[in-house]
Design an enzyme around this catalytic site. Structure first.
Site, PDB file in Angstrom:
ATOM      1  N   ARG A  29      14.287 -12.746 -40.844  1.00  0.00           N
ATOM      2  CA  ARG A  29      14.013 -12.064 -39.666  1.00  0.00           C
ATOM      3  C   ARG A  29      14.014 -10.635 -39.487  1.00  0.00           C
ATOM      4  NH1 ARG A  29      18.792 -14.184 -35.726  1.00  0.00           N
ATOM      5  NH2 ARG A  29      17.974 -16.225 -36.312  1.00  0.00           N
ATOM      6  N   HIS A  75       8.447 -21.281 -34.701  1.00  0.00           N
ATOM      7  CA  HIS A  75       9.369 -20.428 -34.579  1.00  0.00           C
ATOM      8  C   HIS A  75      10.559 -20.945 -33.379  1.00  0.00           C
ATOM      9  CE1 HIS A  75      11.036 -16.185 -35.482  1.00  0.00           C
ATOM     10  NE2 HIS A  75      11.398 -16.229 -34.054  1.00  0.00           N
ATOM     11  N   TYR A 119       1.994 -14.000 -15.837  1.00  0.00           N
ATOM     12  CA  TYR A 119       1.338 -13.403 -15.462  1.00  0.00           C
ATOM     13  C   TYR A 119       0.412 -12.510 -16.320  1.00  0.00           C
ATOM     14  CZ  TYR A 119       4.504 -13.835 -11.382  1.00  0.00           C
ATOM     15  OH  TYR A 119       5.390 -14.260 -10.423  1.00  0.00           O
TER      16      TYR A 119
END
Length: 490
Positions: A29, A75, A119
């Site tokens: 990570r 993931h 968007y």
């Protein structure tokens, strides 16, 4: 009587569990890999974009589409974490060489958040192709994904030192990394020098790489922190915003104009802090404060009262605001899945060794394909040398299977060669096409010889790496943005 629990065994179990958790965070990570400079989430995002051909020369795709692919295939975490990573990869003020090309609102240097992922639209930047170049040629190891239904690359075959070019930051368990971005031209020049002079000193590489090069420009004040970071892997760099002192129109007053900010400084918060200092009368002599920033760049104006000395105000700003900030460099990265603090030479050396491995695997892949092609073309050549007999055999056969076994027996061919002859179009029997087969076979034999020479000679591999780095430098290299002032100035 209740059963007693051994506290030592509990402690050992907790210790083991904690260490497993810590290593999971460190490797899976928080820390970037020295080879491609990416953490797993960045790597998975870019690979997911590659799979759906979301390249720089193709139309944009909705961010939500890519986020869905990433969390569904590779993931298994929250969509917010993945989208926030994509946003940062697209911000020109966060990355020196953005690897994602975004269309829409991706936030601002004032700390404004990006628009929702439904968007915005994204695709890979042109330079990102160099991170994924030759991925299809078995250049890196592929591992199973979280449910073992697909595979994903363990590392990307990065063609340039991405970790130094874009930097990285991350907090793991008990350790943190904070690698600043650098100028691509300078880093590649240092890598080329190290390829030619593997025994050179770090100080020599520092002639090519004088210091970090931040996307927000600014001025690095003093070189002692840079030297410490490049020699030992740790150092503290003092960064100032770029400021102009201008005389106002009437000529009796001055104004301070902030044109550039230190890296990762929020402009809106800086302006708020200056206004707060003025209200608390800790900063005197300012008559007006305006943020005139626009698409062209940053412009924060501080108008001074008559008789105020601009340099005194400026020194107060440096002392009490983030107009002067520090960047703590910790050059920590994963080397063979182990966290290690590296100096400048070690970072570039590990990248060169990785590229050598990539070139070797790529050449082995190309050689295997060329040898398979050579095998087929040798069969075709036998067919055109014995054209009449081959045609007669095929015409006399009852079905393709009989024709195939006849070709194998009569002309000492393999099954692959026999199938290639049966699938050959009639137009290849013309004189021109027959000559083309002979010429192509010669070209394949020449290619095989060249590929074998590459595999047998490390010097040739290094020449290829040098040539590829030079090409990337010429294509994507740009001028340094951050100025470095050699000595401390009070």
């Amino acid at each position: 009587m209740p059963e007693t629990v051994d506290p030592i065994s509990i402690n050992d179990e907790m210790r083991t569990s904690y260490l497993d958790y810590a290593m999971s965070v460190i490797i899976g990570r928080a820390l970037p890999d020295i080879r491609d400079g990416l953490k797993p989430v960045h790597r998975r995002i870019l690979y997911a974009m590659q799979v759906v051909s979301n390249a720089h020369n193709k139309p944009y795709k909705k961010s939500a589409r890519i986020v869905g692919d990433v969390i569904g295939k590779y993931h298994p975490h929250g969509d917010t974490a993945v989208y926030d990573t994509i946003v940062r990869m697209a911000q020109s003020f966060s990355q020196r060489y953005p690897v994602v090309d975004g269309q829409g609102n991706f936030g601002s240097i004032d700390g404004d958040s990006a628009a929702a992922m439904r968007y915005t639209e994204i695709r890979m930047s042109e330079i990102t192709q160099e991170l994924l170049h030759d991925l299809e040629k078995d250049t890196v190891r592929f591992d199973p994904n979280y449910d073992e239904s697909l595979t994903e690359p363990s590392v990307l075959p990065s063609s340039f030192p991405h970790l130094l070019a874009n930097g990285a930051s991350g907090i793991a368990v008990g350790m943190a990394t904070n690698i600043p971005p650098h100028n691509l031209k300078e880093i590649i020049d240092a890598a080329i020098h190290l390829i030619s002079n593997p025994e050179c000193a770090i100080q020599k590489l520092m002639e090519f790489v004088p210091g970090p090069d931040f996307p927000t420009s600014g001025i690095i004040n003093g070189t002692s922190g840079i030297r410490s970071a490049y020699l030992k892997g740790r150092g503290i760099v003092k960064v100032r915003g770029r400021v102009n002192i201008e005389t106002m129109e009437k000529g009796d007053r001055e104004r301070i104009v902030i044109k550039e900010l230190p890296y990762q400084v929020n402009k809106a918060r800086l302006v708020e802090k200056i206004a707060e200092l003025v209200r608390e009368k800790r900063l005197e002599g300012i008559s007006d404060l305006r943020d005139e920033s626009d698409r062209e760049g940053i412009r924060v104006v501080l108008e001074l009262k008559k008789g105020t000395i601009a340099q005194v105000v400026l020194n107060t700003l440096y002392k009490n605001t983030q107009l002067q900030d520090t960047f703590g460099i910790i050059m920590l990265a994963l080397v063979d899945q182990q966290p290690k603090i590296l100096n400048l030479k070690e970072m570039i050396h590990h990248f060169i060794m990785f590229r050598k491995e990539v070139v070797t695997r790529r050449t082995e892949f190309d050689l295997k394909k060329a040898q398979e092609k050579e095998h087929v073309y040798l069969g075709l050549k036998i067919a055109i040398d014995n054209m009449d007999a081959v045609v007669a055999l095929i015409r006399a056969s009852a079905d393709p299977a009989e024709a195939l076994s006849g070709l194998i027996e009569n002309f000492a061919l393999t099954e692959t060669q026999g199938k290639a002859i049966l699938e050959m179009r009639l137009q290849r029997l013309t004189g021109l096409e027959r000559q083309k087969i002979v010429d192509e076979l010669k070209a394949i034999i020449k290619l095989i010889k060249e590929l074998k020479n590459i595999l047998a000679n490390d010097k040739v591999k290094l020449q290829i790496i040098r040539a590829e780095l030079t090409e990337i430098r010429n294509k994507f290299g740009d001028d340094r943005r951050t100025e470095i002032i050699p000595s401390e100035i009070d």
